[in-house]
Design a protein around this motif. Structure first.
Motif, PDB file in Angstrom:
ATOM      1  N   THR A  88       0.838  -1.188   0.000  1.00 25.21           N
ATOM      2  CA  THR A  88       0.000   0.000   0.000  1.00 25.21           C
ATOM      3  C   THR A  88       0.876   1.243   0.000  1.00 25.21           C
ATOM      4  OG1 THR A  88      -0.057   0.145   2.405  1.00 25.21           O
ATOM      5  CG2 THR A  88      -1.750  -1.219   1.346  1.00 25.21           C
ATOM      6  N   PRO A  89       0.336   2.389  -0.384  1.00 27.66           N
ATOM      7  CA  PRO A  89       1.125   3.618  -0.267  1.00 27.66           C
ATOM      8  C   PRO A  89       1.671   3.840   1.141  1.00 27.66           C
ATOM      9  CG  PRO A  89      -0.782   4.024  -1.641  1.00 27.66           C
ATOM     10  CD  PRO A  89      -0.941   2.627  -1.088  1.00 27.66           C
ATOM     11  N   GLU A  90       0.878   3.523   2.149  1.00 27.20           N
ATOM     12  CA  GLU A  90       1.359   3.704   3.519  1.00 27.20           C
ATOM     13  C   GLU A  90       2.521   2.767   3.831  1.00 27.20           C
ATOM     14  OE1 GLU A  90      -0.294   3.940   8.134  1.00 27.20           O
ATOM     15  OE2 GLU A  90      -1.634   3.294   6.511  1.00 27.20           O
ATOM     16  N   ALA A  91       2.447   1.514   3.358  1.00 30.56           N
ATOM     17  CA  ALA A  91       3.538   0.568   3.594  1.00 30.56           C
ATOM     18  C   ALA A  91       4.798   0.996   2.853  1.00 30.56           C
ATOM     19  CB  ALA A  91       3.113  -0.831   3.170  1.00 30.56           C
ATOM     20  N   THR A  92       4.639   1.486   1.616  1.00 29.92           N
ATOM     21  CA  THR A  92       5.795   1.990   0.881  1.00 29.92           C
ATOM     22  C   THR A  92       6.411   3.169   1.614  1.00 29.92           C
ATOM     23  OG1 THR A  92       4.936   1.244  -1.247  1.00 29.92           O
ATOM     24  CG2 THR A  92       6.526   3.037  -1.296  1.00 29.92           C
ATOM     25  N   TYR A  93       5.577   4.047   2.134  1.00 26.93           N
ATOM     26  CA  TYR A  93       6.065   5.217   2.858  1.00 26.93           C
ATOM     27  C   TYR A  93       6.803   4.809   4.132  1.00 26.93           C
ATOM     28  CZ  TYR A  93       6.081   9.777   5.171  1.00 26.93           C
ATOM     29  OH  TYR A  93       6.479  10.939   5.786  1.00 26.93           O
ATOM     30  N   SER A 130       5.918   9.435  -4.710  1.00 28.53           N
ATOM     31  CA  SER A 130       6.221  10.498  -3.746  1.00 28.53           C
ATOM     32  C   SER A 130       6.620   9.925  -2.390  1.00 28.53           C
ATOM     33  CB  SER A 130       5.009  11.425  -3.580  1.00 28.53           C
ATOM     34  OG  SER A 130       4.713  12.101  -4.783  1.00 28.53           O
ATOM     35  N   ALA A 131       6.076   8.759  -2.045  1.00 29.22           N
ATOM     36  CA  ALA A 131       6.455   8.114  -0.781  1.00 29.22           C
ATOM     37  C   ALA A 131       7.925   7.723  -0.791  1.00 29.22           C
ATOM     38  CB  ALA A 131       5.580   6.888  -0.537  1.00 29.22           C
ATOM     39  N   VAL A 132       8.399   7.181  -1.912  1.00 33.35           N
ATOM     40  CA  VAL A 132       9.821   6.832  -2.028  1.00 33.35           C
ATOM     41  C   VAL A 132      10.664   8.100  -2.047  1.00 33.35           C
ATOM     42  CG1 VAL A 132      11.555   5.661  -3.436  1.00 33.35           C
ATOM     43  CG2 VAL A 132       9.253   4.699  -3.244  1.00 33.35           C
TER      44      VAL A 132
END
Length: 648
Positions: A568-573, A616-618
């Motif tokens: 998920t985006p949160e997990a990637t972040y 953007s998270a990366v």
């Protein structure tokens, strides 16, 4: 797992003597069987399906074929056939419409386009900035000015102002972020300051103006990007975000390498798409573009010495050397980048603080290259081996002198195009049985390791594998041959003043110069940490978190791949790229990189959904110090970040 496809004849004529040709991302196994027909020719994601002999499909009738034997189990709606056509004995073709793959037991509507990230009424931070700066001390927030009037002192500041103006026009053309004072633009002064690092900047706010201080062009640009983001937040959501009239922001990145990899071989992206993608990278303060220009599926860069590379390797279609793959139509499709186009793209990237690293993926992933230059193969080679993606005999032969003659010619032309002088050579996913039927390769093994090594390797002939990860060849005779290849290639690139990049498998054999190479760690963080401990310089890009073609969740209605799981985006972040690393290992970290592999990206709405906001998270992980990261603050601003295509 069984995979059923139904073909309905909506025409007024009876169909006879046809083949149904489909292409992936799905892969039909070499040993697959079928009910209602049979499996014909197959190459990776391209498969011919044949009805029974003498079969006639009458108007309004439906033919169903069920396949038993997939190379991997489907997990998402994009996994099945994304392109299809009928091929007739006279050579003609008719395109067939496809629909999203459905699973037995119920299906939610397939998700496409960027997921909405609404700005909350009261966000955790008073200004909107991604990546978040190192030090923020602002006060007295007001409504946004009409725009920003840039006043630059010196060549570097003027160049940054020009680049920022072009950047805002490319991404937000009608917003007028940059506008003159006579149109209400707030004065923004760009002033040179000795001392800050190249990418560092400082912002000083007052009621009447803003000052951007930096030591050079890229620092000025990044300061302006931060200011532009603050302006957009306050302009579009004045009830949530404000524009400071007091205080300062001091900022610099925590990592030097903040990159994005884009695979343009499996799906082609035109120069307009590349240009806008570079603008998106700059808005995220990403500074490396890893351009994956070749793979089994295509060759995408003009090389004067070998025009067949683009004449043959850049195109797919029915009856061509490379068939339709990954949803390609039967008509000739694809493309490549001319040298003139590449020079323009490289120059444009430079204005945005981005260095471009080209990749020519060798010795594996070379099917398209071999189609264009067939004499790279050992003429006495027999039998076959298959890559994990289902390509036969797709590795350049390390025992042939012709291999190095061709590659050195190609790389000389490539080096002239890319002044960053960092060339990525792939080195990933060489099958365990590579070159097992080549007398030249076996003779080389015999000379290096004796008869037993050569005989053992010869017994790997005609062995195929479709493991969910690439075969681990470390310590094998295939790795011995690849090590010979990489050692010679690395020494050549070093002689040309270049740094060589490779995927983590380039470390097999421990023959490359660690000071003149870097590795991209993609499979396992333990492997990346171990390689850093061995002295390799590492860019961390694990499939489990930073491969943006992986689905954002395990749900069937999400698009994307699944071999590395879902993120998920949160997990990637939240992912920590150096968790558990020692101080010595961290010293070998260059930075982080998101990777876009293009198997599911024919549908550009799928691209948008998979890439944003995880890109953007990366970017924030690469820029922002860990203690200053906040998912809630990031999520509140994520919807303000630009996307490439803008599909809802």
């Amino acid at each position: 797992m069984a995979y059923s496809l139904s073909l309905k004849n909506r025409s007024a004529a009876t169909l006879r003597d046809f083949r149904l040709c489909i292409s992936g991302p799905c892969q039909i196994d070499l040993a697959a069987t079928a009910e209602g027909g049979s499996v014909g020719k197959r190459l990776s994601t391209f498969t011919e399906l044949l009805p029974p002999d003498g079969y006639a499909l009458d108007p309004g009738a439906t033919w169903t074929i069920t396949i038993h034997g997939l190379s991997w189990a489907f997990q998402h709606w994009t996994d099945g056939a994304r392109g299809a056509y009928l091929a007739f004995v006279d050579g003609s073709t008719v395109s067939v419409a496809t629909s999203p793959t459905r699973r037995v037991g119920g299906n939610a509507s397939p998700k496409r386009g960027v997921e909405s990230y609404p700005v909350p009424e009261t966000p955790p931070a008073p200004i909107s900035v991604i990546p978040w700066p190192n030090a923020v001390s602002v006060a007295n927030l007001k409504t946004a000015p009409a725009g920003l009037a840039l006043a630059a002192e010196g060549d570097e500041a003027k160049a940054a102002a020009i680049a920022f103006t072009a950047l805002t026009e490319a991404l937000f053309s009608v917003e007028g972020i940059v506008r003159p004072a006579e149109e209400g633009g707030l004065p923004v002064y760009l002033r040179l300051k000795d001392g800050p690092a190249a990418e560092a900047y400082e912002l000083a706010f007052s009621p009447a103006s803003v000052t951007v201080a930096a030591s050079g062009r890229t620092g000025f640009l990044y300061g302006l990007v931060t200011l532009g983001q603050i302006w957009r937040g306050a302009h579009h959501f004045p009830g949530a975000y404000g524009f400071p009239t007091e205080g300062t922001i001091a900022d610099e990145p925590s990592m030097g390498w903040r990159g994005l990899h884009l695979d343009v071989a499996r799906q082609f992206y035109g120069t307009a798409e590349i240009g806008k993608l570079l603008a998106v990278l700059a808005w995220n303060k990403l500074n490396r573009f890893h351009w994956h220009l070749s793979d089994d599926e295509a060759w995408r860069v003009e090389i004067d010495a070998y025009p067949a590379l683009t004449e043959i390797g850049a195109w797919r279609g029915h009856g061509l050397a490379i068939p339709p793959l990954l949803g390609s139509p039967p008509e000739r499709s694809g493309g490549y980048y001319s040298k003139a186009a590449i020079r323009e793209i490289v120059a444009h990237a430079k204005t945005l603080g981005i260095e471009i690293v080209p990749e020519i993926d060798v010795p594996g992933h070379s099917h398209a290259l071999q189609q264009a230059i067939p004499d790279l193969r050992d003429p006495a080679e027999k039998g076959s081996y298959h890559s994990v993606q289902g390509f036969p005999d797709n590795c350049l032969n390390p025992a042939r002198e012709k291999t190095y003659e061709v590659l050195e010619t190609i790389f000389r032309e490539l080096i002239e195009l890319f002044p960053f002088r960092t060339i990525h050579v792939g080195a990933d996913e060489v099958p365990l049985g590579a070159w097992s039927g080549s007398p030249e390769a076996l003779a080389k093994l015999r000379a290096i390791g004796g008869e037993a090594m050569a005989e053992a390797h010869a017994h790997r002939l005609n062995v195929s594998s479709h493991s969910p990860l690439a075969e681990a060849i470390d310590g094998s005779s295939a790795a011995v041959l690849q090590a010979l290849f990489l050692e010679r290639l690395q020494k050549f690139l070093a002689s040309q003043g270049c740094v060589m990049g490779g995927w983590e498998e380039a470390a097999h054999g421990n023959v490359i110069d660690r000071q003149r190479t870097y590795l991209c760690g993609w499979r396992d963080m333990k492997i990346s940490a171990a390689l850093a401990g061995e002295g390799y310089r590492m860019v961390v890009c694990p499939g489990q978190a930073y491969y943006l073609d992986m689905a954002a969740s395990p749900d069937w209605d999400e698009p994307g791949a699944s071999w590395a799981g879902a993120s998920t985006p949160e997990a990637t972040y939240a992912f920590d790229p150096v968790a558990g690393w020692s101080a010595a290992q961290r010293e070998r970290l260059l930075g982080v990189q998101a990777c876009i592999w293009s198997e599911p990206m024919q549908d550009r709405a799928v691209f948008d959904r998979l890439v944003f906001p995880r890109l953007s998270a990366v970017a924030e992980t690469g820029w922002t110090r860990p203690e200053r990261k906040s998912w809630d603050r990031f999520r509140a601003s994520a919807g303000l970040m630009p996307v490439l295509y803008g599909y809802p």
